[in-house]
Design an enzyme around this catalytic site. Structure first.
Site, PDB file in Angstrom:
ATOM      1  N   THR A 134       0.847  -1.209   0.000  1.00  0.00           N
ATOM      2  CA  THR A 134       0.000   0.000   0.000  1.00  0.00           C
ATOM      3  C   THR A 134       0.878   1.254   0.000  1.00  0.00           C
ATOM      4  O   THR A 134       0.512   2.268  -0.594  1.00  0.00           O
ATOM      5  CB  THR A 134      -0.947   0.046   1.218  1.00  0.00           C
ATOM      6  OG1 THR A 134      -0.173  -0.100   2.412  1.00  0.00           O
ATOM      7  CG2 THR A 134      -2.003  -1.034   1.155  1.00  0.00           C
ATOM      8  N   ILE A 192       0.846  -9.916  -6.392  1.00  0.00           N
ATOM      9  CA  ILE A 192       1.119 -10.169  -7.809  1.00  0.00           C
ATOM     10  C   ILE A 192       1.956  -9.031  -8.399  1.00  0.00           C
ATOM     11  O   ILE A 192       2.257  -9.032  -9.585  1.00  0.00           O
ATOM     12  CB  ILE A 192      -0.202 -10.314  -8.607  1.00  0.00           C
ATOM     13  CG1 ILE A 192      -1.064  -9.042  -8.475  1.00  0.00           C
ATOM     14  CG2 ILE A 192      -0.967 -11.544  -8.134  1.00  0.00           C
ATOM     15  CD1 ILE A 192      -2.290  -9.034  -9.393  1.00  0.00           C
ATOM     16  N   ASP A 193       2.341  -8.064  -7.552  1.00  0.00           N
ATOM     17  CA  ASP A 193       2.937  -6.829  -8.057  1.00  0.00           C
ATOM     18  C   ASP A 193       4.411  -6.929  -8.440  1.00  0.00           C
ATOM     19  O   ASP A 193       4.968  -6.004  -9.041  1.00  0.00           O
ATOM     20  CB  ASP A 193       2.748  -5.688  -7.038  1.00  0.00           C
ATOM     21  CG  ASP A 193       3.249  -6.046  -5.634  1.00  0.00           C
ATOM     22  OD1 ASP A 193       4.288  -6.716  -5.516  1.00  0.00           O
ATOM     23  OD2 ASP A 193       2.595  -5.639  -4.648  1.00  0.00           O
ATOM     24  N   HIS A 205       0.312 -16.380  -5.769  1.00  0.00           N
ATOM     25  CA  HIS A 205      -0.867 -15.944  -6.531  1.00  0.00           C
ATOM     26  C   HIS A 205      -0.486 -15.444  -7.927  1.00  0.00           C
ATOM     27  O   HIS A 205      -1.281 -14.767  -8.576  1.00  0.00           O
ATOM     28  CB  HIS A 205      -1.637 -14.852  -5.774  1.00  0.00           C
ATOM     29  CG  HIS A 205      -2.414 -15.380  -4.605  1.00  0.00           C
ATOM     30  ND1 HIS A 205      -3.002 -14.570  -3.656  1.00  0.00           N
ATOM     31  CD2 HIS A 205      -2.698 -16.655  -4.218  1.00  0.00           C
ATOM     32  CE1 HIS A 205      -3.612 -15.325  -2.743  1.00  0.00           C
ATOM     33  NE2 HIS A 205      -3.441 -16.589  -3.058  1.00  0.00           N
ATOM     34  N   CYS A 246      -1.830 -18.278 -23.714  1.00  0.00           N
ATOM     35  CA  CYS A 246      -3.080 -18.503 -24.449  1.00  0.00           C
ATOM     36  C   CYS A 246      -3.890 -19.573 -23.732  1.00  0.00           C
ATOM     37  O   CYS A 246      -3.357 -20.638 -23.395  1.00  0.00           O
ATOM     38  CB  CYS A 246      -2.753 -18.947 -25.872  1.00  0.00           C
ATOM     39  SG  CYS A 246      -4.205 -19.556 -26.742  1.00  0.00           S
ATOM     40  N   CYS A 248      -4.489 -14.964 -29.180  1.00  0.00           N
ATOM     41  CA  CYS A 248      -3.268 -15.691 -29.535  1.00  0.00           C
ATOM     42  C   CYS A 248      -2.975 -15.555 -31.030  1.00  0.00           C
ATOM     43  O   CYS A 248      -3.891 -15.653 -31.854  1.00  0.00           O
ATOM     44  CB  CYS A 248      -3.471 -17.158 -29.161  1.00  0.00           C
ATOM     45  SG  CYS A 248      -2.081 -18.213 -29.546  1.00  0.00           S
TER      46      CYS A 248
HETATM   47  P1  NAD Z   1      -5.740  -7.765   2.572  1.00  0.00           P
HETATM   48  O1  NAD Z   1      -6.173  -6.534   1.826  1.00  0.00           O
HETATM   49  O2  NAD Z   1      -6.764  -8.777   2.913  1.00  0.00           O
HETATM   50  O3  NAD Z   1      -5.057  -7.313   3.940  1.00  0.00           O
HETATM   51  C1  NAD Z   1      -4.076  -6.322   3.960  1.00  0.00           C
HETATM   52  C2  NAD Z   1      -3.772  -6.037   5.420  1.00  0.00           C
HETATM   53  O4  NAD Z   1      -2.663  -5.141   5.432  1.00  0.00           O
HETATM   54  C3  NAD Z   1      -4.912  -5.344   6.172  1.00  0.00           C
HETATM   55  O5  NAD Z   1      -5.173  -6.067   7.351  1.00  0.00           O
HETATM   56  C4  NAD Z   1      -4.385  -3.932   6.460  1.00  0.00           C
HETATM   57  O6  NAD Z   1      -4.763  -3.476   7.747  1.00  0.00           O
HETATM   58  C5  NAD Z   1      -2.895  -4.136   6.405  1.00  0.00           C
HETATM   59  N1  NAD Z   1      -2.145  -2.967   5.922  1.00  0.00           N
HETATM   60  C6  NAD Z   1      -2.452  -2.104   4.937  1.00  0.00           C
HETATM   61  N2  NAD Z   1      -1.451  -1.243   4.730  1.00  0.00           N
HETATM   62  C7  NAD Z   1      -0.483  -1.570   5.634  1.00  0.00           C
HETATM   63  C8  NAD Z   1       0.811  -1.060   5.927  1.00  0.00           C
HETATM   64  N3  NAD Z   1       1.335  -0.018   5.246  1.00  0.00           N
HETATM   65  N4  NAD Z   1       1.541  -1.649   6.903  1.00  0.00           N
HETATM   66  C9  NAD Z   1       1.028  -2.704   7.620  1.00  0.00           C
HETATM   67  N5  NAD Z   1      -0.198  -3.225   7.386  1.00  0.00           N
HETATM   68  C10 NAD Z   1      -0.927  -2.674   6.394  1.00  0.00           C
HETATM   69  O7  NAD Z   1      -4.510  -8.389   1.762  1.00  0.00           O
HETATM   70  P2  NAD Z   1      -4.003  -9.896   1.686  1.00  0.00           P
HETATM   71  O8  NAD Z   1      -4.047 -10.522   3.030  1.00  0.00           O
HETATM   72  O9  NAD Z   1      -2.731  -9.868   0.926  1.00  0.00           O
HETATM   73  O10 NAD Z   1      -5.103 -10.635   0.805  1.00  0.00           O
HETATM   74  C11 NAD Z   1      -5.566  -9.978  -0.359  1.00  0.00           C
HETATM   75  C12 NAD Z   1      -5.454 -10.763  -1.651  1.00  0.00           C
HETATM   76  O11 NAD Z   1      -5.487  -9.775  -2.696  1.00  0.00           O
HETATM   77  C13 NAD Z   1      -4.180 -11.493  -1.846  1.00  0.00           C
HETATM   78  O12 NAD Z   1      -4.549 -12.724  -2.286  1.00  0.00           O
HETATM   79  C14 NAD Z   1      -3.421 -10.758  -2.971  1.00  0.00           C
HETATM   80  O13 NAD Z   1      -3.096 -11.668  -3.989  1.00  0.00           O
HETATM   81  C15 NAD Z   1      -4.420  -9.819  -3.591  1.00  0.00           C
HETATM   82  N6  NAD Z   1      -3.951  -8.419  -3.762  1.00  0.00           N
HETATM   83  C16 NAD Z   1      -2.651  -8.189  -4.130  1.00  0.00           C
HETATM   84  C17 NAD Z   1      -2.211  -6.895  -4.274  1.00  0.00           C
HETATM   85  C18 NAD Z   1      -0.776  -6.664  -4.687  1.00  0.00           C
HETATM   86  O14 NAD Z   1      -0.231  -7.461  -5.439  1.00  0.00           O
HETATM   87  N7  NAD Z   1      -0.133  -5.605  -4.197  1.00  0.00           N
HETATM   88  C19 NAD Z   1      -3.068  -5.818  -4.034  1.00  0.00           C
HETATM   89  C20 NAD Z   1      -4.404  -6.101  -3.667  1.00  0.00           C
HETATM   90  C21 NAD Z   1      -4.828  -7.426  -3.525  1.00  0.00           C
END
Ligand code: NAD
Length: 251
Positions: A30, A106-107, A122, A130, A155
């Protein structure tokens, strides 16, 4: 325990561990500008239901919806850069403490930050394939076709619809997930879960394989009560501070 004591205790646990791994989630990224799923007011779930746009069913029955919504979100993620949390984990590995990172993200930011042993359970946004003949493509090729308004991209061999190498809702878990699960079961005595709500299964089952658990997350999780240490702080700060305490030593 105050913040500083928790960080010091976390560093001490890491120094005494024999199999230290990290499990990371969307909260780690984030601070790189990528919204997570569940942060109140900012998470993706509050804006729309990702199952309606990023599922195998949508890709099959309505690929245009998939490409005009979920795929655009994926494409914007590829522009993000790692933050100090990703770099701190790469540093812990370089110093010889961290054996690897299992990530739900996935980033690709662990790769960009220089981590070497990574299980992207993930999937990722570096390639695609394809759905018909399985011919492989770069992710850029998919983006290129979308930019040219060829939606959905198809494809060159068989004209079936292309898809990125990410695990969509409704997909089975890829073999790399089971590889990570095996490694953790056999050798993880300490796991650091960072930025994950730990509610998405089967990944949320992985902390059970660790003998000891450290959690860094802004919101409470169901695993808090079994963790040795819970650090309610931003990943970038807490991971940086732990890495700094390990920084002068090498394993
Ligand atoms: P989630 O959104 O369920 O949980 C994220 C957690 O991180 C929350 O509990 C939140 O309070 C906490 N959080 C947010 N910012 C924070 C920070 N700066 N420091 C500490 N904690 C922080 O995410 P998840 O558990 O990874 O599950 C979500 C699913 O969505 C995963 O399967 C993932 O593949 C996918 N996803 C991936 C991305 C990415 O690739 N960046 C983004 C969104 C969703």
């Amino acid at each position: 325990m105050d913040y500083q004591e928790k960080v010091e205790r976390a560093a001490a646990l890491i120094k005494n561990s024999t199999g230290f791994y990290s499990l990371t989630g969307a909260g780690l990224s984030t601070e790189s500008g990528i919204p997570d799923f569940r942060t109140p007011g900012e998470g993706i779930w509050e804006k729309y239901d990702p199952i309606k746009t990023s599922s195998v069913e949508v890709l099959k029955n309505n690929p245009r919806v998939f490409y005009e919504s979920a795929f655009n979100r994926f494409a914007s993620i590829t522009l993000a850069e790692p933050n100090s949390g990703h770099y701190a984990l790469a540093k812990m590995e370089e110093l010889g403490f961290l054996k690897g990172v299992v990530t739900q993200n996935i980033d690709g930011l662990h790769v960009k930050a220089g981590s070497r042993k990574i299980w992207e359970v993930h999937g990722h946004l570096r390639s695609g394939y394809c759905q018909g003949c399985k011919k492989r493509y770069t992710f850029e090729e998919l983006v290129h076709q979308v930019e040219l308004k060829r939606i959905p991209p198809v494809c060159r061999n068989c004209f079936d619809v292309l898809r990125p190498d990410v695990v969509l809702f409704g997909d089975p878990m890829p073999p790399i997930f089971y590889e990570a699960e095996d490694v953790l079961r056999n050798s993880c005595d300490l796991m650091l879960a960072a930025g994950s709500s730990l509610v998405v299964y089967p990944v949320a089952y992985l902390p059970r394989l660790a003998k000891k658990l450290i959690i860094i997350n802004l919101a409470p999780t169901d695993f808090d009560e079994v963790a040795e240490i819970v650090i309610r702080e931003k990943c970038s700060r807490a991971l940086h501070d732990i890495a700094a305490l390990l920084g002068t030593e090498q394993r």
